[in-house]
Design an enzyme around this catalytic site. Structure first.
Site, PDB file in Angstrom:
ATOM      1  N   ARG A  91       0.841  -1.208   0.000  1.00  0.00           N
ATOM      2  CA  ARG A  91       0.000   0.000   0.000  1.00  0.00           C
ATOM      3  C   ARG A  91       0.870   1.250   0.000  1.00  0.00           C
ATOM      4  NH1 ARG A  91      -5.034   1.755   2.210  1.00  0.00           N
ATOM      5  NH2 ARG A  91      -5.142   3.976   1.780  1.00  0.00           N
ATOM      6  N   ARG A 101      -6.005   1.694  -4.887  1.00  0.00           N
ATOM      7  CA  ARG A 101      -5.103   1.171  -3.843  1.00  0.00           C
ATOM      8  C   ARG A 101      -5.033  -0.345  -3.901  1.00  0.00           C
ATOM      9  NH1 ARG A 101      -8.205   3.760   0.134  1.00  0.00           N
ATOM     10  NH2 ARG A 101      -7.925   5.609  -1.128  1.00  0.00           N
ATOM     11  N   ASP A 104      -6.952  -1.891   1.304  1.00  0.00           N
ATOM     12  CA  ASP A 104      -7.460  -0.963   2.297  1.00  0.00           C
ATOM     13  C   ASP A 104      -8.155  -1.800   3.359  1.00  0.00           C
ATOM     14  OD1 ASP A 104      -8.075   1.540   3.238  1.00  0.00           O
ATOM     15  OD2 ASP A 104      -9.732   1.902   1.849  1.00  0.00           O
ATOM     16  N   ASP A 106     -10.295  -1.257   6.845  1.00  0.00           N
ATOM     17  CA  ASP A 106     -10.939  -0.251   7.689  1.00  0.00           C
ATOM     18  C   ASP A 106     -11.643  -0.911   8.856  1.00  0.00           C
ATOM     19  OD1 ASP A 106     -10.338   2.005   6.088  1.00  0.00           O
ATOM     20  OD2 ASP A 106     -12.027   1.572   4.763  1.00  0.00           O
TER      21      ASP A 106
HETATM   22  N1  ROI Z   1     -14.826   2.168  -3.998  1.00  0.00           N
HETATM   23  C1  ROI Z   1     -15.170   0.871  -3.933  1.00  0.00           C
HETATM   24  N2  ROI Z   1     -16.057   0.380  -4.795  1.00  0.00           N
HETATM   25  N3  ROI Z   1     -14.656   0.047  -2.978  1.00  0.00           N
HETATM   26  C2  ROI Z   1     -13.749   0.490  -2.082  1.00  0.00           C
HETATM   27  O1  ROI Z   1     -13.285  -0.279  -1.226  1.00  0.00           O
HETATM   28  C3  ROI Z   1     -13.372   1.846  -2.115  1.00  0.00           C
HETATM   29  N4  ROI Z   1     -12.478   2.353  -1.225  1.00  0.00           N
HETATM   30  C4  ROI Z   1     -12.159   3.623  -1.222  1.00  0.00           C
HETATM   31  C5  ROI Z   1     -12.723   4.602  -2.209  1.00  0.00           C
HETATM   32  C6  ROI Z   1     -11.574   5.259  -2.959  1.00  0.00           C
HETATM   33  C7  ROI Z   1     -13.548   5.633  -1.475  1.00  0.00           C
HETATM   34  N5  ROI Z   1     -13.584   3.975  -3.194  1.00  0.00           N
HETATM   35  C8  ROI Z   1     -13.935   2.661  -3.122  1.00  0.00           C
HETATM   36  O2  ROI Z   1     -11.323   4.063  -0.312  1.00  0.00           O
END
Ligand code: ROI
Length: 172
Positions: A91, A101, A104, A106
């Site tokens: 990342r 990315r 991610d 969260d």
């Molecule tokens: N859009 C989708 N479809 N899935 C994600 O996990 C995701 N993550 C993000 C942003 C860039 C907002 N868009 C995303 O961080």
């Protein structure tokens, strides 16, 4: 009676996403790393979903999933561990906000806690608007009540699954 250890255990939901490299592989590796975290048990994984990007257009579709953990790590220690897993997946945090990315991770929910620190906002502020979070989350906890936002079924009713495709594979 519950033991002290049980009282310290929180049920946590983690959102996984990525759209660079081989996201399915990166999510599977991340899930294996979540399962190996100290003081933590991986107790559920949703299907994988393909989702249209939220954010700047012209980026690849994302792969998303949600995992449920039982953990005795504090929210901050868990965040450190998630950021270490993201870093091992390559990342790069220097890109544009909402840009593509590799991985991610969260913290969506940490028990029924509400956290608003410089590093961490829980429940994750984007939950209600993100079908790629709500639908996989509903597989694991259909009747969940989200602190400050209300019951998950009401949130789903307001967030149609447009651009979201459930894949055959589960995350495990
Ligand atoms: N859009 C989708 N479809 N899935 C994600 O996990 C995701 N993550 C993000 C942003 C860039 C907002 N868009 C995303 O961080």
């Amino acid at each position: 009676m519950a033991t002290a250890a049980e009282l310290d255990t929180a049920t946590v939901f983690v959102g996984l996403g990525g759209n660079l490299g081989d996201p399915v592989r990166q999510l599977r590796t991340a899930l294996a790393e979540l399962a190996a975290l100290e003081r933590t048990e991986l107790t559920g994984v949703s299907h994988l979903y393909r989702s249209a990007p939220m954010g700047p257009p012209g980026q690849p579709d994302y792969i998303n999933a949600v995992a449920r953990l039982h953990t005795r790590l504090t929210p901050e220690a868990l965040l450190d561990a998630l950021q270490a897993i993201e870093a091992r997946a390559g990342r790069d945090r220097s890109g544009a906000r909402w840009g593509p990315r590799t991985l991610d991770l969260d913290i969506l929910l940490y028990g029924d806690r509400r956290i608003g620190s410089a590093r961490l906002q829980v429940p994750h502020p984007g939950i209600a608007a993100r079908n790629f979070v709500l639908y996989p989350l509903a597989e694991l906890a259909p009747d969940l009540d989200i602190p400050g936002l209300g019951p998950l079924p009401a949130l789903l009713a307001r967030c149609p699954p447009a651009g979201l495709e459930r894949l055959a594979e589960r995350g495990e």
